[in-house]
Design a protein around this motif. Structure first.
Motif, PDB file in Angstrom:
ATOM      1  N   ALA A 162      70.798  -9.356 -39.893  1.00  0.00           N
ATOM      2  CA  ALA A 162      70.248  -8.378 -40.837  1.00  0.00           C
ATOM      3  C   ALA A 162      70.394  -6.953 -40.306  1.00  0.00           C
ATOM      4  CB  ALA A 162      68.776  -8.694 -41.102  1.00  0.00           C
ATOM      5  N   PHE A 163      70.170  -6.789 -38.996  1.00  0.00           N
ATOM      6  CA  PHE A 163      70.102  -5.439 -38.430  1.00  0.00           C
ATOM      7  C   PHE A 163      71.392  -5.015 -37.732  1.00  0.00           C
ATOM      8  CE2 PHE A 163      65.314  -6.386 -38.062  1.00  0.00           C
ATOM      9  CZ  PHE A 163      65.135  -6.041 -39.387  1.00  0.00           C
TER      10      PHE A 163
ATOM     11  N   TYR B  44      74.137  -4.024 -39.116  1.00  0.00           N
ATOM     12  CA  TYR B  44      74.980  -3.251 -40.033  1.00  0.00           C
ATOM     13  C   TYR B  44      74.514  -1.788 -40.043  1.00  0.00           C
ATOM     14  CZ  TYR B  44      77.207  -7.545 -41.536  1.00  0.00           C
ATOM     15  OH  TYR B  44      77.932  -8.722 -41.560  1.00  0.00           O
ATOM     16  N   ALA B  45      74.127  -1.294 -38.858  1.00  0.00           N
ATOM     17  CA  ALA B  45      73.782   0.124 -38.659  1.00  0.00           C
ATOM     18  C   ALA B  45      72.460   0.537 -39.288  1.00  0.00           C
ATOM     19  CB  ALA B  45      74.915   1.036 -39.155  1.00  0.00           C
TER      20      ALA B  45
ATOM     21  N   ASP C  79      78.592 -11.639 -47.503  1.00  0.00           N
ATOM     22  CA  ASP C  79      79.723 -11.197 -48.327  1.00  0.00           C
ATOM     23  C   ASP C  79      80.164  -9.769 -47.999  1.00  0.00           C
ATOM     24  OD1 ASP C  79      79.644 -13.597 -49.849  1.00  0.00           O
ATOM     25  OD2 ASP C  79      77.891 -12.817 -50.902  1.00  0.00           O
ATOM     26  N   ALA C  80      79.488  -9.139 -47.045  1.00  0.00           N
ATOM     27  CA  ALA C  80      79.816  -7.739 -46.734  1.00  0.00           C
ATOM     28  C   ALA C  80      81.123  -7.658 -45.942  1.00  0.00           C
ATOM     29  CB  ALA C  80      78.683  -7.114 -45.931  1.00  0.00           C
ATOM     30  N   PRO C  81      81.827  -6.535 -46.059  1.00  0.00           N
ATOM     31  CA  PRO C  81      83.073  -6.406 -45.288  1.00  0.00           C
ATOM     32  C   PRO C  81      82.777  -6.410 -43.792  1.00  0.00           C
ATOM     33  CG  PRO C  81      82.829  -4.613 -46.896  1.00  0.00           C
ATOM     34  CD  PRO C  81      81.546  -5.373 -46.892  1.00  0.00           C
TER      35      PRO C  81
ATOM     36  N   GLN D 293      76.903   4.609 -41.327  1.00  0.00           N
ATOM     37  CA  GLN D 293      78.253   4.457 -40.774  1.00  0.00           C
ATOM     38  C   GLN D 293      79.174   5.605 -41.159  1.00  0.00           C
ATOM     39  OE1 GLN D 293      79.884   0.672 -40.299  1.00  0.00           O
ATOM     40  NE2 GLN D 293      77.965  -0.413 -40.558  1.00  0.00           N
TER      41      GLN D 293
ATOM     42  N   GLU E  11      84.273  -4.969 -41.627  1.00  0.00           N
ATOM     43  CA  GLU E  11      84.482  -3.613 -41.079  1.00  0.00           C
ATOM     44  C   GLU E  11      83.157  -2.871 -40.894  1.00  0.00           C
ATOM     45  OE1 GLU E  11      86.247  -5.009 -43.360  1.00  0.00           O
ATOM     46  OE2 GLU E  11      88.381  -4.737 -42.918  1.00  0.00           O
ATOM     47  N   PHE E  12      82.090  -3.359 -41.516  1.00  0.00           N
ATOM     48  CA  PHE E  12      80.790  -2.698 -41.393  1.00  0.00           C
ATOM     49  C   PHE E  12      79.876  -3.381 -40.359  1.00  0.00           C
ATOM     50  CE2 PHE E  12      82.347  -0.891 -45.233  1.00  0.00           C
ATOM     51  CZ  PHE E  12      81.714   0.326 -45.389  1.00  0.00           C
ATOM     52  N   TYR E  13      80.349  -4.445 -39.750  1.00  0.00           N
ATOM     53  CA  TYR E  13      79.525  -5.191 -38.786  1.00  0.00           C
ATOM     54  C   TYR E  13      79.436  -4.409 -37.478  1.00  0.00           C
ATOM     55  CZ  TYR E  13      77.776  -9.261 -36.140  1.00  0.00           C
ATOM     56  OH  TYR E  13      77.023 -10.119 -35.369  1.00  0.00           O
ATOM     57  N   ARG E  14      78.254  -4.020 -37.109  1.00  0.00           N
ATOM     58  CA  ARG E  14      77.998  -3.253 -35.877  1.00  0.00           C
ATOM     59  C   ARG E  14      76.920  -3.978 -35.087  1.00  0.00           C
ATOM     60  NH1 ARG E  14      81.821  -1.324 -37.397  1.00  0.00           N
ATOM     61  NH2 ARG E  14      82.375   0.804 -38.002  1.00  0.00           N
TER      62      ARG E  14
ATOM     63  N   MET F  67      72.898 -11.083 -48.317  1.00  0.00           N
ATOM     64  CA  MET F  67      74.126 -10.467 -48.885  1.00  0.00           C
ATOM     65  C   MET F  67      75.147 -10.134 -47.815  1.00  0.00           C
ATOM     66  SD  MET F  67      72.984  -7.775 -51.856  1.00  0.00           S
ATOM     67  CE  MET F  67      72.721  -6.520 -50.634  1.00  0.00           C
ATOM     68  N   HIS F  68      74.701  -9.981 -46.579  1.00  0.00           N
ATOM     69  CA  HIS F  68      75.638  -9.615 -45.508  1.00  0.00           C
ATOM     70  C   HIS F  68      76.745 -10.658 -45.319  1.00  0.00           C
ATOM     71  CE1 HIS F  68      72.584  -6.688 -43.478  1.00  0.00           C
ATOM     72  NE2 HIS F  68      73.326  -6.097 -44.381  1.00  0.00           N
TER      73      HIS F  68
ATOM     74  N   TRP G  25      68.695  -8.978 -49.373  1.00  0.00           N
ATOM     75  CA  TRP G  25      69.687  -8.023 -48.859  1.00  0.00           C
ATOM     76  C   TRP G  25      70.333  -8.536 -47.560  1.00  0.00           C
ATOM     77  CZ3 TRP G  25      68.582  -6.456 -43.964  1.00  0.00           C
ATOM     78  CH2 TRP G  25      67.259  -6.559 -43.546  1.00  0.00           C
TER      79      TRP G  25
ATOM     80  N   PHE H 283      78.491  -4.373 -52.699  1.00  0.00           N
ATOM     81  CA  PHE H 283      79.432  -4.735 -51.637  1.00  0.00           C
ATOM     82  C   PHE H 283      78.748  -5.528 -50.517  1.00  0.00           C
ATOM     83  CE2 PHE H 283      80.317  -0.473 -53.360  1.00  0.00           C
ATOM     84  CZ  PHE H 283      81.469  -0.767 -54.073  1.00  0.00           C
TER      85      PHE H 283
END
Lengths: 306, 152
Positions: free
Chosen positions: A133-134, A136-137, A70-72, B90, A74-77, A67-68, A64, B80
């Motif tokens: 890994a961590f 993404y919220a 390939d993640a959008p 989020q 916009e979700f990177y926090r 997989m980040h 998992w 995704f």
């Protein structure tokens, strides 16, 4: 003539001696706790176990996290440390590079050549892996102990003066951080959930969200699950006994077995193993028995022939 | 060497190693009692720390995508590159992602499926209703919809 100074000299000397004696005792107690000697081979085996788990998580278990890449974006926090380091969101290339570096570091750790550098390389690369890994919220709380393990391994020599006491320091630090996770996990439940946590339907909810075959069957027994929550939190507090090496041996063994059962139960109910944390329980074990070098050193020399 | 002699022998680096031990313990305690997830690795141990009412709802999110050819696909967050909890973490108070985030999710999926891209993506809240701790029924509700036409 004032007789006071002559009268006070023995009293002052006694007080100074008492202070010095107290200080010495404190220092000796401190050293006994934090620098309790253990065979170097115990750290060798422990380091190899940690290296194997790090490699396993990065190659397989933490799919998992990979997989980040390939993640959008916009979700990177990014968490605080990632922001301080100006760590950009991962890309497939950077993620692969870090993954390879972690595995190289872990394999290097397995060899126990230049052990501190190997552990440092693994610590830094695995740290970046986990920051991604961590960021993404969602933060998991099963990685602190293994990060601390890598840190102390990077600071612990394998040869030299008092190496057995330095080895003891490394393992003691891991043990303490490992144990603290439990009472402070209980604290977290009270901090975020309040006293109502124990009587709530949190285990039921966890099973519904992440159920397993066994967990799903337990949904029919909500009272049993509430009882388990009470037992869980009481046991988490009781693990404090593991912080005291001089506590009765049977009590410490019971606590260690209890910790394993707690994780086994969690895995069976909701499929979470907390492996990177749980494996650090090996810091309590006489791992040197698994070392060929240690066993060979204990074989008595053959008696000279007549 | 006797134990007594070994104990009396000075330990190289004992002082700074003691400081490291104290610092690690202090940061662990501070993280657990006063800091937040943002301070990882010294963060609270808060997994499963939030109580759930025994009469209420247990919810999670998933997605339903509709492709150009008309196929309807049930997708979870991993489609995704994310974990479900990362999507849930989020959402706004209204339970929605931003329009840009929904569009970005669709774009990620479409990049790997160019022959039959998504034209619609729905964020759903699904789960079970509880009464006295017993799961009694299922529920499912569309919270948000992205369409290729609207772009958000």
């Amino acid at each position: 003539m004032n007789p006071a100074p002559t009268a006070s000299i023995p009293a002052d000397a006694d007080r100074a001696a008492a202070r010095s004696g107290l200080g010495e005792r404190w220092r000796a107690g401190w050293d006994r706790y934090w620098f309790d000697p253990v065979p170097v081979e115990r750290v060798d085996v422990f380091a190899r176990i940690i290296a194997a788990v790090v490699a396993f998580t990065v190659v397989s278990k933490d799919g998992w996290a990979a997989m980040h890449a390939d993640a959008p974006v916009e979700f990177y926090r990014p968490v605080l440390l990632a922001r301080v380091l100006h760590l950009a969101a991962p890309t497939p290339t950077t993620m692969l590079a870090v993954r390879v570096l972690v595995v190289v570091g872990a394999v290097w750790m397995l060899t126990r050549r230049a052990p501190r550098v190997a552990a440092a390389v693994t610590l830094v690369s695995y740290g970046v892996w986990l920051l991604w890994a961590f960021s993404y919220a969602k933060v998991d709380h099963d990685r602190l102990t293994i990060m601390v393990a890598l840190l102390v391994l990077a600071l612990t020599p394998r040869t030299g003066i008092s190496v057995e006491r330095l080895s003891g320091w490394a393992l003691r630090v891991v043990q303490v951080v490992f144990v603290l996770a439990y009472p402070f996990s209980a604290w977290g439940k009270l901090r975020f959930g309040g006293w109502e946590w124990m009587g709530s339907a949190v285990f039921t909810a966890s099973i519904i969200r992440r159920g397993t075959v066994i967990g799903d069957r337990l949904l029919a027994f909500p009272d049993l699950l509430v009882l388990s929550q009470w037992a869980f939190i009481v046991f988490e507090v009781m693990t404090i006994v593991l912080l005291f090496p001089r506590a009765p041996r049977r009590l410490r063994i019971a606590a260690l077995v209890g910790v394993l059962l707690l994780h086994a139960m969690t895995y069976l109910m909701i499929g979470i193993s907390f492996l990177p944390h749980t494996i650090c329980i090996t810091a309590f074990l006489p791992l040197e028995h698994l070392s060929r070098r240690w066993r060979a050193a204990r074989v008595p020399a053959p008696e000279p022939a007549d | 060497m006797s134990d007594a002699r070994a104990e009396a022998e000075p330990i190289p680096g004992a002082r700074w190693r003691s400081a490291v031990a104290v610092l690690l313990v202090a940061l662990t305690v501070l993280g657990a009692t006063a800091l937040t997830d943002d301070n990882w690795p010294f963060a609270p141990f808060r997994m499963f720390a939030h109580p759930v009412r025994s009469t209420g709802r247990v919810a999670k999110v998933d997605f339903v995508g509709v492709t150009e050819s008309g196929r309807e696909l049930r997708l979870d967050a991993s489609a995704f590159g994310l974990r479900r909890a990362e999507v849930e973490g989020q959402k706004s108070l209204s339970g929605k992602l931003t329009g840009a985030q929904m569009a970005a999710l669709a774009a990620v999926w479409n990049d790997s499926h160019p022959s039959d891209p998504l034209v619609e993506l729905r964020l759903r809240k699904i789960g079970r209703n509880l009464i006295d701790g017993h799961p009694v029924s299922y529920f499912s509700r569309v919270v948000q919809t992205w369409t290729a036409r609207s772009g958000s």
